[in-house]
Design a protein around this motif. Structure first.
Motif, PDB file in Angstrom:
ATOM      1  N   MET A   1     -22.979 -92.940 -35.824  1.00 14.73           N
ATOM      2  CA  MET A   1     -22.569 -91.586 -36.218  1.00 14.73           C
ATOM      3  C   MET A   1     -22.708 -91.431 -37.730  1.00 14.73           C
ATOM      4  N   GLN A   2     -23.122 -90.244 -38.165  1.00  9.60           N
ATOM      5  CA  GLN A   2     -23.339 -89.970 -39.571  1.00  9.60           C
ATOM      6  C   GLN A   2     -22.016 -89.667 -40.287  1.00  9.60           C
ATOM      7  N   THR A   3     -22.086 -89.673 -41.621  1.00  7.93           N
ATOM      8  CA  THR A   3     -20.951 -89.243 -42.432  1.00  7.93           C
ATOM      9  C   THR A   3     -20.588 -87.803 -42.061  1.00  7.93           C
ATOM     10  N   ALA A   4     -19.292 -87.539 -41.950  1.00 11.84           N
ATOM     11  CA  ALA A   4     -18.841 -86.199 -41.578  1.00 11.84           C
ATOM     12  C   ALA A   4     -19.400 -85.168 -42.565  1.00 11.84           C
ATOM     13  N   PRO A   5     -19.986 -84.076 -42.075  1.00  8.81           N
ATOM     14  CA  PRO A   5     -20.601 -83.098 -42.979  1.00  8.81           C
ATOM     15  C   PRO A   5     -19.588 -82.274 -43.771  1.00  8.81           C
ATOM     16  N   ASN A   6     -18.367 -82.139 -43.250  1.00  7.44           N
ATOM     17  CA  ASN A   6     -17.342 -81.364 -43.943  1.00  7.44           C
ATOM     18  C   ASN A   6     -15.963 -81.763 -43.410  1.00  7.44           C
ATOM     19  N   LYS A   7     -14.917 -81.210 -44.042  1.00  5.72           N
ATOM     20  CA  LYS A   7     -13.549 -81.578 -43.663  1.00  5.72           C
ATOM     21  C   LYS A   7     -13.207 -81.145 -42.238  1.00  5.72           C
ATOM     22  N   ASP A   8     -13.731 -80.019 -41.806  1.00  7.27           N
ATOM     23  CA  ASP A   8     -13.446 -79.557 -40.441  1.00  7.27           C
ATOM     24  C   ASP A   8     -14.004 -80.534 -39.408  1.00  7.27           C
ATOM     25  N   ALA A   9     -15.207 -81.020 -39.659  1.00 10.66           N
ATOM     26  CA  ALA A   9     -15.811 -81.984 -38.736  1.00 10.66           C
ATOM     27  C   ALA A   9     -15.021 -83.287 -38.736  1.00 10.66           C
ATOM     28  N   LEU A  10     -14.567 -83.720 -39.903  1.00 11.67           N
ATOM     29  CA  LEU A  10     -13.759 -84.936 -39.977  1.00 11.67           C
ATOM     30  C   LEU A  10     -12.426 -84.741 -39.261  1.00 11.67           C
ATOM     31  N   LYS A  11     -11.813 -83.580 -39.440  1.00  8.94           N
ATOM     32  CA  LYS A  11     -10.555 -83.301 -38.739  1.00  8.94           C
ATOM     33  C   LYS A  11     -10.751 -83.394 -37.230  1.00  8.94           C
ATOM     34  N   ARG A  12     -11.870 -82.871 -36.728  1.00  7.95           N
ATOM     35  CA  ARG A  12     -12.121 -82.947 -35.290  1.00  7.95           C
ATOM     36  C   ARG A  12     -12.256 -84.400 -34.825  1.00  7.95           C
ATOM     37  N   LEU A  14     -10.820 -87.016 -36.160  1.00  7.20           N
ATOM     38  CA  LEU A  14      -9.503 -87.651 -36.196  1.00  7.20           C
ATOM     39  C   LEU A  14      -8.585 -87.090 -35.109  1.00  7.20           C
ATOM     40  N   ASP A  15      -8.636 -85.791 -34.891  1.00  4.91           N
ATOM     41  CA  ASP A  15      -7.824 -85.182 -33.828  1.00  4.91           C
ATOM     42  C   ASP A  15      -8.163 -85.795 -32.475  1.00  4.91           C
ATOM     43  N   ARG A  16      -9.461 -85.937 -32.197  1.00  5.75           N
ATOM     44  CA  ARG A  16      -9.863 -86.525 -30.918  1.00  5.75           C
ATOM     45  C   ARG A  16      -9.372 -87.958 -30.803  1.00  5.75           C
ATOM     46  N   TYR A  17      -9.525 -88.707 -31.868  1.00  4.88           N
ATOM     47  CA  TYR A  17      -9.156 -90.126 -31.807  1.00  4.88           C
ATOM     48  C   TYR A  17      -7.652 -90.309 -31.593  1.00  4.88           C
ATOM     49  N   PHE A  18      -6.849 -89.549 -32.339  1.00  5.78           N
ATOM     50  CA  PHE A  18      -5.400 -89.750 -32.255  1.00  5.78           C
ATOM     51  C   PHE A  18      -4.768 -89.075 -31.045  1.00  5.78           C
ATOM     52  N   TRP A  19      -5.267 -87.927 -30.647  1.00  2.97           N
ATOM     53  CA  TRP A  19      -4.532 -87.134 -29.666  1.00  2.97           C
ATOM     54  C   TRP A  19      -5.250 -86.936 -28.330  1.00  2.97           C
ATOM     55  N   TYR A  55     -16.842 -91.913 -42.970  1.00  2.97           N
ATOM     56  CA  TYR A  55     -18.120 -92.551 -43.281  1.00  2.97           C
ATOM     57  C   TYR A  55     -19.031 -92.655 -42.060  1.00  2.97           C
ATOM     58  N   LYS A  56     -18.480 -93.197 -40.964  1.00  2.00           N
ATOM     59  CA  LYS A  56     -19.329 -93.443 -39.798  1.00  2.00           C
ATOM     60  C   LYS A  56     -18.678 -93.120 -38.460  1.00  2.00           C
ATOM     61  N   GLY A  57     -17.504 -92.496 -38.478  1.00  2.00           N
ATOM     62  CA  GLY A  57     -16.843 -92.211 -37.214  1.00  2.00           C
ATOM     63  C   GLY A  57     -16.176 -93.448 -36.640  1.00  2.00           C
ATOM     64  N   ARG A  58     -15.876 -93.391 -35.351  1.00  2.00           N
ATOM     65  CA  ARG A  58     -15.146 -94.486 -34.707  1.00  2.00           C
ATOM     66  C   ARG A  58     -15.869 -95.822 -34.835  1.00  2.00           C
ATOM     67  N   SER A  59     -17.196 -95.822 -34.804  1.00  2.00           N
ATOM     68  CA  SER A  59     -17.948 -97.077 -34.872  1.00  2.00           C
ATOM     69  C   SER A  59     -17.760 -97.782 -36.208  1.00  2.00           C
ATOM     70  N   GLY A  60     -17.364 -97.024 -37.230  1.00  2.00           N
ATOM     71  CA  GLY A  60     -17.180 -97.627 -38.543  1.00  2.00           C
ATOM     72  C   GLY A  60     -15.784 -98.158 -38.802  1.00  2.00           C
ATOM     73  N   PHE A  61     -14.851 -97.906 -37.881  1.00  2.00           N
ATOM     74  CA  PHE A  61     -13.453 -98.269 -38.127  1.00  2.00           C
ATOM     75  C   PHE A  61     -13.242 -99.761 -37.949  1.00  2.00           C
ATOM     76  N   LYS A 142      -1.767 -82.415 -38.524  1.00  2.00           N
ATOM     77  CA  LYS A 142      -3.166 -82.678 -38.135  1.00  2.00           C
ATOM     78  C   LYS A 142      -4.095 -82.121 -39.213  1.00  2.00           C
ATOM     79  N   LYS A 143      -3.841 -82.547 -40.435  1.00  2.00           N
ATOM     80  CA  LYS A 143      -4.532 -82.001 -41.608  1.00  2.00           C
ATOM     81  C   LYS A 143      -5.149 -83.137 -42.408  1.00  2.00           C
ATOM     82  N   VAL A 144      -6.397 -82.937 -42.853  1.00  2.00           N
ATOM     83  CA  VAL A 144      -7.079 -83.895 -43.719  1.00  2.00           C
ATOM     84  C   VAL A 144      -6.748 -83.563 -45.169  1.00  2.00           C
TER      85      VAL A 144
END
Length: 241
Positions: A1-12, A14-19, A55-61, A142-144
């Motif tokens: 997965m690529q670096t998140a293009p913006n904060k909204d994409a990153l929030k999505r 993280l929201d999916r991963y946690f909730w 940076y890379k999404g779940r695969s990078g954690f 649920k805020k970045v």
């Protein structure tokens, strides 16, 4: 997965991963957070996990969970007793819960308060040594939380220092070596000065010994001298477009 293009994409992400994640480890973590941490009004995941997802999404954690809690230190200490958490080096507490290693601390005990005002959760991102770590995820809202230019620096692979005073310059030299090489990043101007100032043959030996102790693969053992190390670490400068 690529670096998140913006904060909204990153929030999505993280929201999916946690909730919305139904893996065993996340069902366990949600229950732990709901039963123990969400009693506090404001709590955030800081640094590693959020950075890796940017940076890379779940695969990078690859990191543990670091939590900062905006609550009186006495209340956080009571939680530490409940979780059988032990004091760590930086005024917080650490514990192992199921598959998770968790470090947490009260906002008011953040060591950087001796240098800057740290009055609310948003202030915590100004206190990280590396700028790539200067990001947090507010679990209740649920805020970045990060600067406007945060994701751009990751996309450009420029790693720099965010907050220079620190209790462990040698420890941060170890991290700088590993991050610059493993992430194929180039050092920003403040980090370049830091490496030039602190990296000598004695500190290189420390880095090599510490890497061998802590990691399965040591980066720094490829260099015989600090001059070799500096040449390798500081020559990777992003070309102007």
């Amino acid at each position: 997965m690529q670096t998140a293009p913006n904060k909204d994409a990153l929030k999505r992400r993280l929201d999916r991963y946690f909730w919305d994640n139904h893996s065993g480890e996340m069902v366990f973590l949600r229950r732990l957070i709901n039963e123990n941490f969400l009693e506090f009004n404001r709590i955030a995941v800081i640094g590693g996990l959020v950075r890796d997802f940017a940076y890379k999404g779940r695969s990078g954690f690859r990191s543990d969970l670091d939590l900062v809690i905006d609550a009186p230190k006495e209340d956080v200490s009571e939680l530490a007793v409940l979780l059988d958490a032990k004091p760590n080096r930086f005024g917080g507490f650490g514990c192992k819960q199921g598959p998770w290693k968790i470090d947490f601390w009260a906002l008011e005990t953040t060591w950087a308060r001796r240098y800057v005002d740290v009055e609310r959760l948003e202030d915590i991102v100004s206190c990280t040594f590396f700028d790539w770590d200067a990001i947090a995820y507010d679990l209740r809202k649920k805020k970045v939380i990060c600067s406007e230019g945060y994701l751009r620096k990751i996309r450009e692979k420029e790693l720099d220092i965010n907050f220079l005073p620190n209790p462990s310059p040698l420890g941060n030299l170890v991290r700088a070596v590993r991050r610059l090489v493993l992430w194929d990043a180039h050092a920003g101007p403040i980090l370049r000065n830091f490496i030039n100032e602190h990296l000598d043959d004695g500190s290189l030996k420390f880095i090599q010994e510490k890497e061998i102790e802590l990691y399965s693969h040591a980066i720094s053992t490829q260099w015989r001298t600090a001059a070799e190390a500096k040449k390798a670490l500081l020559s990777n400068v992003r070309k102007k477009k």
